[in-house]
Design a protein around this motif. Structure first.
Motif, PDB file in Angstrom:
ATOM      1  N   ALA A 187       0.853  -1.157   0.101  1.00  0.00           N
ATOM      2  CA  ALA A 187      -0.121  -0.051  -0.039  1.00  0.00           C
ATOM      3  C   ALA A 187       0.817   1.281   0.122  1.00  0.00           C
ATOM      4  O   ALA A 187       0.254   2.423  -0.312  1.00  0.00           O
ATOM      5  CB  ALA A 187      -0.865   0.034   1.271  1.00  0.00           C
ATOM      6  N   VAL A 188       2.225   1.291   0.127  1.00  0.00           N
ATOM      7  CA  VAL A 188       3.210   2.060   0.016  1.00  0.00           C
ATOM      8  C   VAL A 188       3.431   2.556  -1.442  1.00  0.00           C
ATOM      9  O   VAL A 188       4.224   1.921  -1.916  1.00  0.00           O
ATOM     10  CB  VAL A 188       4.402   2.245   0.989  1.00  0.00           C
ATOM     11  CG1 VAL A 188       5.227   3.333   1.028  1.00  0.00           C
ATOM     12  CG2 VAL A 188       3.854   1.740   2.551  1.00  0.00           C
ATOM     13  N   ASP A 189       2.725   3.318  -1.975  1.00  0.00           N
ATOM     14  CA  ASP A 189       2.803   3.660  -3.420  1.00  0.00           C
ATOM     15  C   ASP A 189       3.543   4.834  -3.838  1.00  0.00           C
ATOM     16  O   ASP A 189       3.512   5.238  -4.901  1.00  0.00           O
ATOM     17  CB  ASP A 189       1.388   3.403  -4.187  1.00  0.00           C
ATOM     18  CG  ASP A 189       0.378   4.208  -3.541  1.00  0.00           C
ATOM     19  OD1 ASP A 189       0.503   5.055  -2.748  1.00  0.00           O
ATOM     20  OD2 ASP A 189      -0.661   4.205  -4.301  1.00  0.00           O
ATOM     21  N   VAL A 190       4.109   5.491  -2.969  1.00  0.00           N
ATOM     22  CA  VAL A 190       4.870   6.861  -3.053  1.00  0.00           C
ATOM     23  C   VAL A 190       6.424   6.441  -3.179  1.00  0.00           C
ATOM     24  O   VAL A 190       6.867   5.309  -2.836  1.00  0.00           O
ATOM     25  CB  VAL A 190       4.771   7.731  -2.058  1.00  0.00           C
ATOM     26  CG1 VAL A 190       3.268   8.509  -2.161  1.00  0.00           C
ATOM     27  CG2 VAL A 190       5.044   7.316  -0.862  1.00  0.00           C
ATOM     28  N   PRO A 191       7.333   7.124  -3.931  1.00  0.00           N
ATOM     29  CA  PRO A 191       8.879   6.995  -3.707  1.00  0.00           C
ATOM     30  C   PRO A 191       9.219   6.759  -2.317  1.00  0.00           C
ATOM     31  O   PRO A 191       9.088   7.378  -1.345  1.00  0.00           O
ATOM     32  CB  PRO A 191       9.238   7.920  -4.516  1.00  0.00           C
ATOM     33  CG  PRO A 191       8.282   8.401  -5.316  1.00  0.00           C
ATOM     34  CD  PRO A 191       6.942   8.420  -4.662  1.00  0.00           C
ATOM     35  N   VAL A 192       9.971   5.654  -2.145  1.00  0.00           N
ATOM     36  CA  VAL A 192      10.826   5.453  -0.937  1.00  0.00           C
ATOM     37  C   VAL A 192      12.125   5.207  -1.092  1.00  0.00           C
ATOM     38  O   VAL A 192      12.869   4.564  -1.932  1.00  0.00           O
ATOM     39  CB  VAL A 192      10.029   4.228  -0.219  1.00  0.00           C
ATOM     40  CG1 VAL A 192      11.067   3.848   1.072  1.00  0.00           C
ATOM     41  CG2 VAL A 192       8.884   4.092  -0.138  1.00  0.00           C
ATOM     42  N   ARG A 193      12.924   5.948  -0.270  1.00  0.00           N
ATOM     43  CA  ARG A 193      14.375   6.045  -0.447  1.00  0.00           C
ATOM     44  C   ARG A 193      14.877   5.561   0.971  1.00  0.00           C
ATOM     45  O   ARG A 193      14.582   5.849   2.022  1.00  0.00           O
ATOM     46  CB  ARG A 193      15.269   7.320  -0.654  1.00  0.00           C
ATOM     47  CG  ARG A 193      15.105   7.774  -2.178  1.00  0.00           C
ATOM     48  CD  ARG A 193      13.928   8.529  -2.734  1.00  0.00           C
ATOM     49  NE  ARG A 193      13.182   9.659  -1.841  1.00  0.00           N
ATOM     50  CZ  ARG A 193      12.453  10.406  -1.984  1.00  0.00           C
ATOM     51  NH1 ARG A 193      12.264  10.399  -3.568  1.00  0.00           N
ATOM     52  NH2 ARG A 193      12.044  11.345  -1.409  1.00  0.00           N
ATOM     53  N   LEU A 194      15.776   4.342   1.073  1.00  0.00           N
ATOM     54  CA  LEU A 194      16.340   4.013   2.150  1.00  0.00           C
ATOM     55  C   LEU A 194      17.874   4.140   2.293  1.00  0.00           C
ATOM     56  O   LEU A 194      18.514   4.312   1.385  1.00  0.00           O
ATOM     57  CB  LEU A 194      16.303   2.446   2.293  1.00  0.00           C
ATOM     58  CG  LEU A 194      14.789   1.699   2.224  1.00  0.00           C
ATOM     59  CD1 LEU A 194      14.258   1.568   1.028  1.00  0.00           C
ATOM     60  CD2 LEU A 194      15.010   0.738   3.144  1.00  0.00           C
ATOM     61  N   TRP A 195      18.250   4.960   3.198  1.00  0.00           N
ATOM     62  CA  TRP A 195      19.694   5.438   3.364  1.00  0.00           C
ATOM     63  C   TRP A 195      20.368   4.523   4.814  1.00  0.00           C
ATOM     64  O   TRP A 195      19.841   4.572   5.696  1.00  0.00           O
ATOM     65  CB  TRP A 195      19.908   6.812   3.765  1.00  0.00           C
ATOM     66  CG  TRP A 195      19.115   7.684   2.887  1.00  0.00           C
ATOM     67  CD1 TRP A 195      17.798   7.962   2.929  1.00  0.00           C
ATOM     68  CD2 TRP A 195      19.717   8.633   1.849  1.00  0.00           C
ATOM     69  NE1 TRP A 195      17.525   8.989   1.969  1.00  0.00           N
ATOM     70  CE2 TRP A 195      18.427   9.205   1.295  1.00  0.00           C
ATOM     71  CE3 TRP A 195      20.797   8.637   1.409  1.00  0.00           C
ATOM     72  CZ2 TRP A 195      18.732  10.207   0.256  1.00  0.00           C
ATOM     73  CZ3 TRP A 195      21.247   9.706   0.203  1.00  0.00           C
ATOM     74  CH2 TRP A 195      19.978  10.308  -0.181  1.00  0.00           C
ATOM     75  N   HIS A 196      21.288   3.944   4.356  1.00  0.00           N
ATOM     76  CA  HIS A 196      21.840   2.768   5.321  1.00  0.00           C
ATOM     77  C   HIS A 196      23.287   2.602   5.512  1.00  0.00           C
ATOM     78  O   HIS A 196      23.942   2.555   4.354  1.00  0.00           O
ATOM     79  CB  HIS A 196      21.032   1.281   5.173  1.00  0.00           C
ATOM     80  CG  HIS A 196      20.898   0.678   6.423  1.00  0.00           C
ATOM     81  ND1 HIS A 196      19.450   1.145   7.095  1.00  0.00           N
ATOM     82  CD2 HIS A 196      21.416   0.136   7.438  1.00  0.00           C
ATOM     83  CE1 HIS A 196      19.403   0.558   8.200  1.00  0.00           C
ATOM     84  NE2 HIS A 196      20.500  -0.110   8.381  1.00  0.00           N
ATOM     85  N   GLY A 197      23.760   2.752   6.548  1.00  0.00           N
ATOM     86  CA  GLY A 197      25.266   2.717   6.682  1.00  0.00           C
ATOM     87  C   GLY A 197      25.866   1.300   6.784  1.00  0.00           C
ATOM     88  O   GLY A 197      25.350   0.382   7.293  1.00  0.00           O
ATOM     89  N   THR A 198      27.070   0.917   6.157  1.00  0.00           N
ATOM     90  CA  THR A 198      27.830  -0.310   6.247  1.00  0.00           C
ATOM     91  C   THR A 198      27.977  -0.575   7.575  1.00  0.00           C
ATOM     92  O   THR A 198      28.221  -2.061   7.948  1.00  0.00           O
ATOM     93  CB  THR A 198      28.664  -0.501   5.221  1.00  0.00           C
ATOM     94  OG1 THR A 198      29.652   0.554   5.584  1.00  0.00           O
ATOM     95  CG2 THR A 198      28.541  -0.303   3.627  1.00  0.00           C
ATOM     96  N   ASP A 199      28.146   0.266   8.655  1.00  0.00           N
ATOM     97  CA  ASP A 199      28.851  -0.017   9.564  1.00  0.00           C
ATOM     98  C   ASP A 199      27.695   0.161  10.766  1.00  0.00           C
ATOM     99  O   ASP A 199      28.057   0.558  11.935  1.00  0.00           O
ATOM    100  CB  ASP A 199      30.002   0.734   9.961  1.00  0.00           C
ATOM    101  CG  ASP A 199      31.271   0.495   9.311  1.00  0.00           C
ATOM    102  OD1 ASP A 199      31.025  -0.411   8.238  1.00  0.00           O
ATOM    103  OD2 ASP A 199      32.329   1.286   9.398  1.00  0.00           O
ATOM    104  N   ASP A 200      26.533   0.028  10.677  1.00  0.00           N
ATOM    105  CA  ASP A 200      25.317   0.277  11.486  1.00  0.00           C
ATOM    106  C   ASP A 200      25.204  -0.683  12.258  1.00  0.00           C
ATOM    107  O   ASP A 200      24.783  -1.978  11.737  1.00  0.00           O
ATOM    108  CB  ASP A 200      24.049   0.690  10.674  1.00  0.00           C
ATOM    109  CG  ASP A 200      23.065   1.302  11.491  1.00  0.00           C
ATOM    110  OD1 ASP A 200      22.949   0.880  12.549  1.00  0.00           O
ATOM    111  OD2 ASP A 200      22.136   2.055  11.148  1.00  0.00           O
TER     112      ASP A 200
END
Length: 298
Positions: A241-254
């Motif tokens: 149902a989430v039909d808007v653009p989604v950007r995920l930002w994630h660190g490799t050292d998280d």
């Protein structure tokens, strides 16, 4: 689609300007109070910011310099049971829009982008799923992921979720004690929960992180207990149902939210793009991603 960004953080001098918080309270149709703060130009493009778990409206101060630079108005609510927003009995992740709609109405905002940090991610997705006609896009920064998407959940997160489910009063007492210590300690005491090297975090950012943590518990602990409990269960969100653009930002050292979970979440969302930040830890991802996330949300 996933891309890797090896760029380093903006120089600390670009983040030194003091944040100007404008605080207010909105009321829902059934009378619930939602406290919120705004940062950046009052006539800027609206962005709703979802703080972490635990957290408060005060974390929005980290975004204030980027908000001014991008002509964005950051709207940062206290979710129920945090800061100055009273607890709401029985609230779930799926109810997230009920805490956002009154704030948008109070400000006369028809549509807004959403930016979420850490434990705010499920509440941003829940809002987008049920309030999609008023949401233009979602940015999840070091965002929490559904428990079924990760088999490497950190032990501390599993412990907190277990306490919240089995003995919520014990977790509440632990949080009260932690807040008492944090109020008397250097900001690095709180920052160490979100960064691999607390001493490497700029002083102004560390101060905001401490203020955010203390504001989260200034009146209640219910918000954190509720959200740690919900973090260990199915979110109850229809991701389709989430039909808007989604950007995920994630660190490799998280170390707080391993990147593998973000990769799975990106695959499950129909309109998602994953941006991987090389060498970034949990808090570092927020500091590095905020300027571009706000510029892309316009």
């Amino acid at each position: 689609m996933a891309t890797t960004d090896s760029a380093r953080p903006d120089p600390p001098s670009e983040r030194r300007a003091p944040a100007r918080e404008m605080s207010s309270v909105a009321r829902s149709a059934d009378g619930h109070r939602i406290a919120y703060a705004t940062y950046g130009p009052p006539d800027g493009d609206p962005v709703v910011f979802f703080h972490g778990t635990p957290g408060s409206r005060r974390l929005g101060a980290l975004l204030e310099p980027a908000a001014r630079a991008n002509d964005v108005r950051v709207i940062a609510p206290d979710r129920p049971g945090y800061g100055r927003s009273p607890p709401q009995s029985g609230r779930t992740v799926g109810d997230a829009a009920a805490s956002v709609r009154p704030v948008l109405n109070d400000l006369g905002v028809e549509r807004a982008a959403l930016v979420a940090f850490s434990g705010g991610a499920p509440y941003a997705l829940g809002t987008a799923a049920s309030l999609g006609d008023r949401v233009t896009g979602v940015d999840l920064v070091a965002g929490a992921t559904p428990p079924s998407f990760g088999d490497d959940t950190p032990a501390v997160q599993r412990l907190l979720s277990g306490l919240a489910a089995a003995t919520p009063s014990v977790l509440g007492a632990l949080l009260r004690g932690q807040a008492w210590v944090a109020s008397r300690a250097d900001p690095s005491f709180v920052v160490a929960q979100y960064a691999e090297d607390a001493d490497a975090v700029p002083e102004d950012a560390a101060t905001v992180v401490k203020e955010d943590f203390l504001a989260a518990f200034e009146r209640h602990r219910n918000g954190a207990v509720t959200e740690f409990r919900d973090a260990g269960n199915d979110w109850g969100i229809d991701l389709d149902a989430v039909d808007v653009p989604v950007r995920l930002w994630h660190g490799t050292d998280d170390a707080n939210v391993p990147v593998a979970g973000a990769e799975r979440l990106a695959e499950a969302l129909p309109t998602a793009e994953l941006r991987v930040l090389d060498g970034a830890d949990h808090l570092g991802t927020l500091l590095r991603a905020a300027p571009e996330a706000l510029s892309r949300s316009r």
